[in-house]
Design a protein around this motif. Structure first.
Motif, PDB file in Angstrom:
ATOM      1  N   LEU A   1       0.818  -1.233   0.116  1.00 56.22           N
ATOM      2  CA  LEU A   1       0.047  -0.096   0.000  1.00 56.22           C
ATOM      3  C   LEU A   1       0.902   1.199  -0.010  1.00 56.22           C
ATOM      4  O   LEU A   1       0.529   2.186  -0.782  1.00 56.22           O
ATOM      5  CB  LEU A   1      -0.830   0.125   1.294  1.00 56.22           C
ATOM      6  CG  LEU A   1      -1.967   1.156   1.396  1.00 56.22           C
ATOM      7  CD1 LEU A   1      -2.839   1.313   0.031  1.00 56.22           C
ATOM      8  CD2 LEU A   1      -2.764   1.003   2.689  1.00 56.22           C
ATOM      9  N   LEU A   2       1.855   1.294   0.788  1.00 54.30           N
ATOM     10  CA  LEU A   2       2.781   2.431   0.764  1.00 54.30           C
ATOM     11  C   LEU A   2       3.471   2.528  -0.578  1.00 54.30           C
ATOM     12  O   LEU A   2       3.596   3.692  -0.905  1.00 54.30           O
ATOM     13  CB  LEU A   2       3.882   2.335   1.719  1.00 54.30           C
ATOM     14  CG  LEU A   2       3.671   2.741   3.359  1.00 54.30           C
ATOM     15  CD1 LEU A   2       4.673   2.355   4.179  1.00 54.30           C
ATOM     16  CD2 LEU A   2       3.326   4.076   3.330  1.00 54.30           C
TER      17      LEU A   2
ATOM     18  N   VAL B   1      -9.039  -0.742   4.098  1.00 53.88           N
ATOM     19  CA  VAL B   1      -7.982  -0.463   3.366  1.00 53.88           C
ATOM     20  C   VAL B   1      -6.664  -1.224   3.420  1.00 53.88           C
ATOM     21  O   VAL B   1      -5.780  -1.351   2.653  1.00 53.88           O
ATOM     22  CB  VAL B   1      -7.816   1.291   3.176  1.00 53.88           C
ATOM     23  CG1 VAL B   1      -7.269   1.417   4.443  1.00 53.88           C
ATOM     24  CG2 VAL B   1      -6.890   1.274   1.854  1.00 53.88           C
ATOM     25  N   PHE B   2      -6.782  -1.819   4.725  1.00 58.93           N
ATOM     26  CA  PHE B   2      -5.307  -2.574   5.145  1.00 58.93           C
ATOM     27  C   PHE B   2      -5.614  -4.195   4.554  1.00 58.93           C
ATOM     28  O   PHE B   2      -4.695  -4.964   5.038  1.00 58.93           O
ATOM     29  CB  PHE B   2      -5.191  -2.507   6.518  1.00 58.93           C
ATOM     30  CG  PHE B   2      -4.555  -1.000   6.883  1.00 58.93           C
ATOM     31  CD1 PHE B   2      -4.047   0.032   5.808  1.00 58.93           C
ATOM     32  CD2 PHE B   2      -4.387  -0.562   8.078  1.00 58.93           C
ATOM     33  CE1 PHE B   2      -3.766   1.103   6.095  1.00 58.93           C
ATOM     34  CE2 PHE B   2      -3.742   0.499   8.551  1.00 58.93           C
ATOM     35  CZ  PHE B   2      -3.459   1.356   7.798  1.00 58.93           C
ATOM     36  N   ALA B   3      -6.760  -4.614   4.266  1.00 65.23           N
ATOM     37  CA  ALA B   3      -6.866  -5.903   3.879  1.00 65.23           C
ATOM     38  C   ALA B   3      -6.219  -6.060   2.408  1.00 65.23           C
ATOM     39  O   ALA B   3      -6.235  -4.942   1.481  1.00 65.23           O
ATOM     40  CB  ALA B   3      -8.336  -6.239   3.552  1.00 65.23           C
ATOM     41  N   PRO B   4      -5.786  -7.221   1.743  1.00 65.71           N
ATOM     42  CA  PRO B   4      -5.132  -7.185   0.580  1.00 65.71           C
ATOM     43  C   PRO B   4      -5.892  -6.689  -0.515  1.00 65.71           C
ATOM     44  O   PRO B   4      -5.485  -5.885  -1.244  1.00 65.71           O
ATOM     45  CB  PRO B   4      -4.950  -8.711   0.388  1.00 65.71           C
ATOM     46  CG  PRO B   4      -4.619  -9.212   2.134  1.00 65.71           C
ATOM     47  CD  PRO B   4      -5.581  -8.572   2.801  1.00 65.71           C
TER      48      PRO B   4
ATOM     49  N   ALA C   1      -5.716  -2.832  -2.794  1.00 60.92           N
ATOM     50  CA  ALA C   1      -5.792  -2.701  -3.935  1.00 60.92           C
ATOM     51  C   ALA C   1      -6.599  -1.959  -4.625  1.00 60.92           C
ATOM     52  O   ALA C   1      -6.418  -1.275  -6.066  1.00 60.92           O
ATOM     53  CB  ALA C   1      -5.851  -4.259  -4.771  1.00 60.92           C
ATOM     54  N   LEU C   2      -7.843  -1.702  -4.220  1.00 56.31           N
ATOM     55  CA  LEU C   2      -8.970  -0.791  -4.618  1.00 56.31           C
ATOM     56  C   LEU C   2      -8.659   0.490  -4.735  1.00 56.31           C
ATOM     57  O   LEU C   2      -8.950   1.301  -5.522  1.00 56.31           O
ATOM     58  CB  LEU C   2     -10.130  -1.319  -3.862  1.00 56.31           C
ATOM     59  CG  LEU C   2     -10.741  -2.587  -3.917  1.00 56.31           C
ATOM     60  CD1 LEU C   2     -11.813  -2.708  -2.854  1.00 56.31           C
ATOM     61  CD2 LEU C   2     -11.337  -2.981  -5.295  1.00 56.31           C
ATOM     62  N   ILE C   3      -8.024   1.079  -3.687  1.00 59.16           N
ATOM     63  CA  ILE C   3      -7.861   2.426  -3.536  1.00 59.16           C
ATOM     64  C   ILE C   3      -6.946   3.030  -4.573  1.00 59.16           C
ATOM     65  O   ILE C   3      -6.348   2.801  -5.128  1.00 59.16           O
ATOM     66  CB  ILE C   3      -7.218   2.924  -2.132  1.00 59.16           C
ATOM     67  CG1 ILE C   3      -7.269   4.286  -2.024  1.00 59.16           C
ATOM     68  CG2 ILE C   3      -5.690   2.383  -1.912  1.00 59.16           C
ATOM     69  CD1 ILE C   3      -8.431   4.712  -0.976  1.00 59.16           C
ATOM     70  N   GLY C   4      -7.789   4.238  -5.367  1.00 63.75           N
ATOM     71  CA  GLY C   4      -7.012   4.844  -6.369  1.00 63.75           C
ATOM     72  C   GLY C   4      -7.391   4.599  -7.638  1.00 63.75           C
ATOM     73  O   GLY C   4      -7.036   5.193  -8.493  1.00 63.75           O
TER      74      GLY C   4
ATOM     75  N   GLN D   1     -10.239  -0.107 -14.765  1.00 66.27           N
ATOM     76  CA  GLN D   1      -9.034  -0.583 -14.432  1.00 66.27           C
ATOM     77  C   GLN D   1      -8.856  -1.874 -13.621  1.00 66.27           C
ATOM     78  O   GLN D   1      -9.670  -2.204 -12.919  1.00 66.27           O
ATOM     79  CB  GLN D   1      -8.369   0.810 -13.576  1.00 66.27           C
ATOM     80  CG  GLN D   1      -8.146   1.872 -14.392  1.00 66.27           C
ATOM     81  CD  GLN D   1      -7.051   2.812 -13.511  1.00 66.27           C
ATOM     82  OE1 GLN D   1      -7.346   3.226 -12.623  1.00 66.27           O
ATOM     83  NE2 GLN D   1      -6.071   3.323 -14.381  1.00 66.27           N
ATOM     84  N   TYR D   2      -7.518  -2.374 -13.863  1.00 69.51           N
ATOM     85  CA  TYR D   2      -7.374  -3.464 -12.996  1.00 69.51           C
ATOM     86  C   TYR D   2      -5.876  -3.419 -12.557  1.00 69.51           C
ATOM     87  O   TYR D   2      -5.218  -2.726 -13.173  1.00 69.51           O
ATOM     88  CB  TYR D   2      -7.643  -5.026 -13.625  1.00 69.51           C
ATOM     89  CG  TYR D   2      -6.810  -5.284 -14.910  1.00 69.51           C
ATOM     90  CD1 TYR D   2      -5.608  -5.641 -14.653  1.00 69.51           C
ATOM     91  CD2 TYR D   2      -7.142  -4.447 -16.393  1.00 69.51           C
ATOM     92  CE1 TYR D   2      -4.783  -5.856 -15.877  1.00 69.51           C
ATOM     93  CE2 TYR D   2      -6.409  -4.716 -17.235  1.00 69.51           C
ATOM     94  CZ  TYR D   2      -5.164  -5.412 -17.355  1.00 69.51           C
ATOM     95  OH  TYR D   2      -4.312  -5.582 -18.243  1.00 69.51           O
ATOM     96  N   ILE D   3      -5.629  -4.258 -11.475  1.00 65.76           N
ATOM     97  CA  ILE D   3      -4.465  -4.260 -11.008  1.00 65.76           C
ATOM     98  C   ILE D   3      -3.795  -5.622 -10.672  1.00 65.76           C
ATOM     99  O   ILE D   3      -4.693  -6.259 -10.115  1.00 65.76           O
ATOM    100  CB  ILE D   3      -4.242  -3.256  -9.744  1.00 65.76           C
ATOM    101  CG1 ILE D   3      -2.673  -2.812  -9.416  1.00 65.76           C
ATOM    102  CG2 ILE D   3      -4.947  -3.755  -8.603  1.00 65.76           C
ATOM    103  CD1 ILE D   3      -2.564  -1.793  -8.370  1.00 65.76           C
TER     104      ILE D   3
END
Length: 136
Positions: free
Chosen positions: A34-35, A90-93, A97-100, A105-107
Motif C-alpha cells: 500500500l505504501l 484499506v489494510f486488507a489485501p 488494491a482498490l484505493i485509487g 482499471q485492474y491491478i
C-alpha cells in the motif's frame, strides 16, 4: 507482475492512511505494498477527484480475475469495519488494491498465500466526493 495502472488518491485519504501506517509498530506485506502504491499515486484535492475513482468510503463493485467472482464492498479504515455491513478495510489485501483505481482499471495484486490476482473495478456504486462530501 505487469505494469500497474495509474492511480489517483485524494490528499485527505493519503494523509489519513499515512498517519495510520505511521502508528504501526511493524508493517505487514500489505502495508508495504500500500505504501508503494501511495508513493506512485497522483494526489489531488478531494474536490478534484474524478467521479469514477475509488476513494475511502466508496461503495465499489469489483471482481477477481482468477475466479470471475464479483463483490460489492465499502472501502473503510480498519477502525470503521463495524460501521458498514459490507466493509472491507484499506489494510486488507483486496482493500489496498482498490484505493485509487478507476472504473474499468485492474491491478495485479499479491494475495494471501503468496499468490497474486487481478482485481478489476466493475462499478463505483457510491463515492463521497461525487456527492460533495469532501471531508468524510
Amino acid at each position: 507482475m505487469s505494469q500497474q495502472p495509474a492511480i489517483i488518491l485524494s490528499s485527505l485519504d493519503y494523509d489519513r492512511i499515512d498517519a495510520l501506517l505511521a502508528k504501526e509498530k511493524e508493517l505487514s506485506p500489505v502495508h508495504e505494498q500500500l505504501l508503494l502504491e501511495m508513493e506512485r499515486a497522483t494526489l489531488l484535492e478531494p474536490e478534484q477527484i474524478p467521479a469514477d475513482v475509488v476513494t475511502m468510503h466508496s461503495r465499489v463493485r469489483f471482481k477477481l480475475k482468477s475466479s470471475g467472482k464479483e463483490f460489492e464492498k465499502t472501502l473503510c479504515y480498519p477502525h470503521e469495519l463495524a460501521a458498514y455491513p459490507d466493509a472491507i478495510s484499506v489494510f486488507a489485501p483486496v482493500g489496498a488494491a482498490l484505493i485509487g483505481l478507476a472504473v474499468g482499471q485492474y491491478i495485479d495484486w499479491p494475495m494471501p498465500g503468496g499468490q497474486s490476482d487481478q482485481v478489476e473495478i466493475v462499478e463505483l456504486v457510491d463515492q463521497p466526493e461525487r456527492k460533495g462530501e469532501y471531508h468524510r
